[in-house]
Design an enzyme around this catalytic site. Sequence first.
Site, short mmCIF file in Angstrom:
data_model
loop_
_atom_site.label_atom_id
_atom_site.label_comp_id
_atom_site.label_asym_id
_atom_site.label_seq_id
_atom_site.Cartn_x
_atom_site.Cartn_y
_atom_site.Cartn_z
N SER A 54 101.41 79.53 -18.44
CA SER A 54 102.66 80.27 -18.21
C SER A 54 102.40 81.77 -18.26
O SER A 54 101.74 82.26 -19.17
CB SER A 54 103.71 79.92 -19.27
OG SER A 54 104.85 80.74 -19.11
N VAL A 59 97.76 85.68 -23.16
CA VAL A 59 96.47 85.51 -22.49
C VAL A 59 96.69 85.29 -20.99
O VAL A 59 95.94 85.83 -20.16
CB VAL A 59 95.66 84.36 -23.11
CG1 VAL A 59 94.37 84.11 -22.34
CG2 VAL A 59 95.34 84.67 -24.57
N CYS A 60 97.70 84.53 -20.63
CA CYS A 60 97.99 84.29 -19.21
C CYS A 60 98.33 85.61 -18.52
O CYS A 60 97.82 85.91 -17.44
CB CYS A 60 99.13 83.30 -19.04
SG CYS A 60 98.81 81.69 -19.79
N ALA A 61 99.17 86.40 -19.15
CA ALA A 61 99.55 87.70 -18.59
C ALA A 61 98.33 88.61 -18.47
O ALA A 61 98.15 89.31 -17.47
CB ALA A 61 100.62 88.35 -19.45
N SER A 63 95.25 87.71 -17.98
CA SER A 63 94.38 87.27 -16.87
C SER A 63 94.96 87.72 -15.53
O SER A 63 94.21 88.12 -14.64
CB SER A 63 94.17 85.76 -16.90
OG SER A 63 95.32 85.05 -16.53
#
Length: 166
Positions: A54, A59-61, A63
């Site tokens: 999500s 961490v997703c943001a 990447s």
Amino acid sequence: MANITLGGNPTHTSGELPENGTQAPDFKLSRTDLQESTLEDFKGKKVVMNIFPSVDTGVCAASVRKFNEEASDLENTVVLCISRDLPFAQARFCGAEGLEQVQVLSDFKDGKFGKDYGLLIADGAFAGLHSRVVIVLDDNHKVIYSEQVPEIGQEPNYEAALRALA
């Protein structure tokens, strides 16, 4: 099935990633304007698929930001950031962050992309979301690099993914 962890707790994916040298499975994903996008839309281009649970997690943001930063220097290459987030959430995030070098695509409708690529999280707190994966395709859409990140809270190996494009 890959064995991964979320916060150190064991979890599993629905299958195995496509192997290097194999043709990437086609897909139908939703763009932020709710129109459909397929792998064929990127014919003749190298593709970096940054796949994650999500965009609303740290961490997703990170990447998405990192690949956005690197994407401007990539020749004949498109970076696709793929999750099961609603396209509206993806558009909101990219707009707020000023991210224009990547394309965000959503697998929210049926999760078929996650199943076809063997990266759907099968159990645990994130069941039904995508695991953190990077897949790089050459300009014929053959897999030339893949990484199943072993701990969902870990960032992928950006340098290795980008080196695969050379």
